[in-house]
Design an enzyme around this catalytic site. Sequence first.
Site, PDB file in Angstrom:
ATOM      1  N   ARG A   1       0.798  -1.225   0.000  1.00  0.00           N
ATOM      2  CA  ARG A   1       0.000   0.000   0.000  1.00  0.00           C
ATOM      3  C   ARG A   1       0.830   1.274   0.000  1.00  0.00           C
ATOM      4  O   ARG A   1       0.564   2.199  -0.759  1.00  0.00           O
ATOM      5  CB  ARG A   1      -0.938   0.054   1.223  1.00  0.00           C
ATOM      6  CG  ARG A   1      -2.257  -0.651   1.021  1.00  0.00           C
ATOM      7  CD  ARG A   1      -2.742  -1.201   2.333  1.00  0.00           C
ATOM      8  NE  ARG A   1      -1.825  -2.262   2.712  1.00  0.00           N
ATOM      9  CZ  ARG A   1      -1.998  -3.538   2.369  1.00  0.00           C
ATOM     10  NH1 ARG A   1      -3.053  -3.898   1.727  1.00  0.00           N
ATOM     11  NH2 ARG A   1      -1.099  -4.449   2.696  1.00  0.00           N
ATOM     12  N   THR A   2       1.818   1.339   0.878  1.00  0.00           N
ATOM     13  CA  THR A   2       2.550   2.603   1.012  1.00  0.00           C
ATOM     14  C   THR A   2       3.272   2.934  -0.287  1.00  0.00           C
ATOM     15  O   THR A   2       3.153   4.048  -0.808  1.00  0.00           O
ATOM     16  CB  THR A   2       3.535   2.536   2.196  1.00  0.00           C
ATOM     17  OG1 THR A   2       2.808   2.128   3.354  1.00  0.00           O
ATOM     18  CG2 THR A   2       4.178   3.880   2.463  1.00  0.00           C
TER      19      THR A   2
ATOM     20  N   LYS B   1      25.744  -3.758  -3.765  1.00  0.00           N
ATOM     21  CA  LYS B   1      27.195  -3.706  -3.973  1.00  0.00           C
ATOM     22  C   LYS B   1      27.908  -3.142  -2.748  1.00  0.00           C
ATOM     23  O   LYS B   1      29.113  -2.941  -2.753  1.00  0.00           O
ATOM     24  CB  LYS B   1      27.528  -2.823  -5.181  1.00  0.00           C
ATOM     25  CG  LYS B   1      26.896  -3.284  -6.468  1.00  0.00           C
ATOM     26  CD  LYS B   1      27.284  -2.328  -7.602  1.00  0.00           C
ATOM     27  CE  LYS B   1      26.537  -2.670  -8.883  1.00  0.00           C
ATOM     28  NZ  LYS B   1      26.695  -1.615  -9.884  1.00  0.00           N
TER      29      LYS B   1
ATOM     30  N   ARG C   1      11.570   3.816   3.092  1.00  0.00           N
ATOM     31  CA  ARG C   1      11.255   2.831   4.148  1.00  0.00           C
ATOM     32  C   ARG C   1      12.518   2.041   4.445  1.00  0.00           C
ATOM     33  O   ARG C   1      13.219   1.611   3.513  1.00  0.00           O
ATOM     34  CB  ARG C   1      10.136   1.893   3.687  1.00  0.00           C
ATOM     35  CG  ARG C   1       9.933   0.725   4.644  1.00  0.00           C
ATOM     36  CD  ARG C   1       8.694  -0.074   4.325  1.00  0.00           C
ATOM     37  NE  ARG C   1       7.485   0.668   4.666  1.00  0.00           N
ATOM     38  CZ  ARG C   1       6.256   0.153   4.610  1.00  0.00           C
ATOM     39  NH1 ARG C   1       6.082  -1.103   4.220  1.00  0.00           N
ATOM     40  NH2 ARG C   1       5.212   0.882   4.949  1.00  0.00           N
TER      41      ARG C   1
ATOM     42  N   HIS D   1       5.656   5.947  11.283  1.00  0.00           N
ATOM     43  CA  HIS D   1       5.113   5.871   9.922  1.00  0.00           C
ATOM     44  C   HIS D   1       4.136   7.048   9.785  1.00  0.00           C
ATOM     45  O   HIS D   1       2.925   6.865   9.763  1.00  0.00           O
ATOM     46  CB  HIS D   1       4.393   4.521   9.762  1.00  0.00           C
ATOM     47  CG  HIS D   1       4.081   4.117   8.357  1.00  0.00           C
ATOM     48  ND1 HIS D   1       4.144   4.981   7.284  1.00  0.00           N
ATOM     49  CD2 HIS D   1       3.674   2.920   7.856  1.00  0.00           C
ATOM     50  CE1 HIS D   1       3.790   4.319   6.183  1.00  0.00           C
ATOM     51  NE2 HIS D   1       3.509   3.074   6.503  1.00  0.00           N
TER      52      HIS D   1
HETATM   53  C1  NCD Z   1       2.187  -1.190   8.048  1.00  0.00           C
HETATM   54  C2  NCD Z   1       3.670  -0.957   8.103  1.00  0.00           C
HETATM   55  O1  NCD Z   1       4.395  -1.224   7.144  1.00  0.00           O
HETATM   56  O2  NCD Z   1       4.094  -0.462   9.135  1.00  0.00           O
HETATM   57  N1  NCD Z   1       1.653  -1.263   6.780  1.00  0.00           N
HETATM   58  C3  NCD Z   1       1.400  -0.122   6.074  1.00  0.00           C
HETATM   59  O3  NCD Z   1       2.275   0.664   5.788  1.00  0.00           O
HETATM   60  N2  NCD Z   1       0.132   0.117   5.711  1.00  0.00           N
HETATM   61  C4  NCD Z   1       1.681  -2.185   8.993  1.00  0.00           C
HETATM   62  C5  NCD Z   1       2.266  -3.572   9.011  1.00  0.00           C
HETATM   63  O4  NCD Z   1       3.198  -3.896   8.295  1.00  0.00           O
HETATM   64  O5  NCD Z   1       1.744  -4.353   9.792  1.00  0.00           O
END
Ligand code: NCD
Length: 315
Positions: free
Chosen positions: A54-55, A84, A105, A133
Site C-alpha cells: 500500500r505505502t 554492492k 522505508r 510511519h
Molecule cells: C504497516 C507498516 O508497514 O508499518 N503497513 C502499512 O504501511 N500500511 C503495517 C504492518 O506492516 O503491519
Amino acid sequence: MTLKNQHVLTASQFSEADLAAVFMYADAMQKRPDTRGLLAGRTLACVFYEPSTRTSSSFIAAMTKLGGGVIPITQGVQFSSVSKGETLEDTITTLGQYADAIVLRHPETGAVARAAAVSPVPVINAGDGIGEHPSQALLDLYTIKQETGRTENLKVAFVGDLAHGRTVHSLIRLLNRYPGNEFHLISPWLLRLDRTGGDSPLYEEVRGKVAQTYHVKAGLQEAIGAIEQADVVYMTRVQKERFIDAEGYAEVKDSCLLNPELVSCMKPSARILHPLPRVNEIPTVIDADPRAAYFRQVRAGLHVRMALLSLVLGV
Ligand code: NCD
C-alpha cells in the site's frame, strides 16, 4: 505552508495548521477532476528497503495522478547499488540529484532521519523499523475524521502489536494532541506499548490519555469492556519479522483476534481500522460490516498522500 520543502520524519512535527492543510488538500484531491498539472515535471524517488504494497503503490499512484514522475526502487534493493555495499547516505545523496523528494522505508529505527541529514531534497519517512510511519498516521486520522466526524473526544482501542507497530506509534502521537481523546491499550504483555523505549519514550508522552491497559492472555474477549465502548478499534498485525525467536512469535500470534461476536458488541457508530496487511486478526466475514473501514482507509491513503506530496513539493 510549513510543510513546504520539509522532511516528514515523525507525527510529532505536524502543527495544527499542517494537519488542517493536509485534510483540506485531501478533500480537494478527492473532488478535483484534473490534478495532473499540479506536480508536472517533478520527480519522486520511492526507496523501499522493506516490503510494501500500500505505502509504495499509493505514493506512486499519488505522484502519477499529480502529473509527476517516479523513480521506483521498490522491487527490492538487491537491484540497486545497495547490493554492492553502497551506504544509505550515498544512495540518498545520489537520488537527491535526480528527484525532488524521496520516500524512504528502512528496517532500522532512525535510519530515515539519518538519510534526511544528508539529503539535498525532502525525505518522507515511509516506516523506519519499529519507529514511526507518519504518512500512515495522517491517513488514519483523516479516515477517523471522515468516518466519525471528529478528531477529538474519541475512545480509541489500539489492539495487537503495540510494541512493534510503527503505525500505532505515529497515530497515537497525533491523537494525543486533541482534547478528550482516550486510549485503551490492548495487547499481550510481551507486545505492550510501554516496551517501546529507547530514545523516544512514547508511553510517557501519551500516558495522560491512557484510560486502560489490557494485557490479554487467552484472547480479545478479555478486553470486551474496551471493545464495547470504543469509537475506533485500531487493529494491527503481530509483526513476525521483528521477533528474534520463533517461539516468542508463536506464543503471541493469536492473542488478539477479532471475531463477529466481538464486533456485535461494538457500538453501531464505531469503526474498525487496520493499516493492513492483515494476517488472521480480522476474519474476512467482518469485511461486509459497515463498521469495517479498512478498505475505505486504503482509498483515503491515496488522497492524503496526494495532499502531502503537494504540500511538501509546494504547489
Ligand atoms: C504497516 C507498516 O508497514 O508499518 N503497513 C502499512 O504501511 N500500511 C503495517 C504492518 O506492516 O503491519
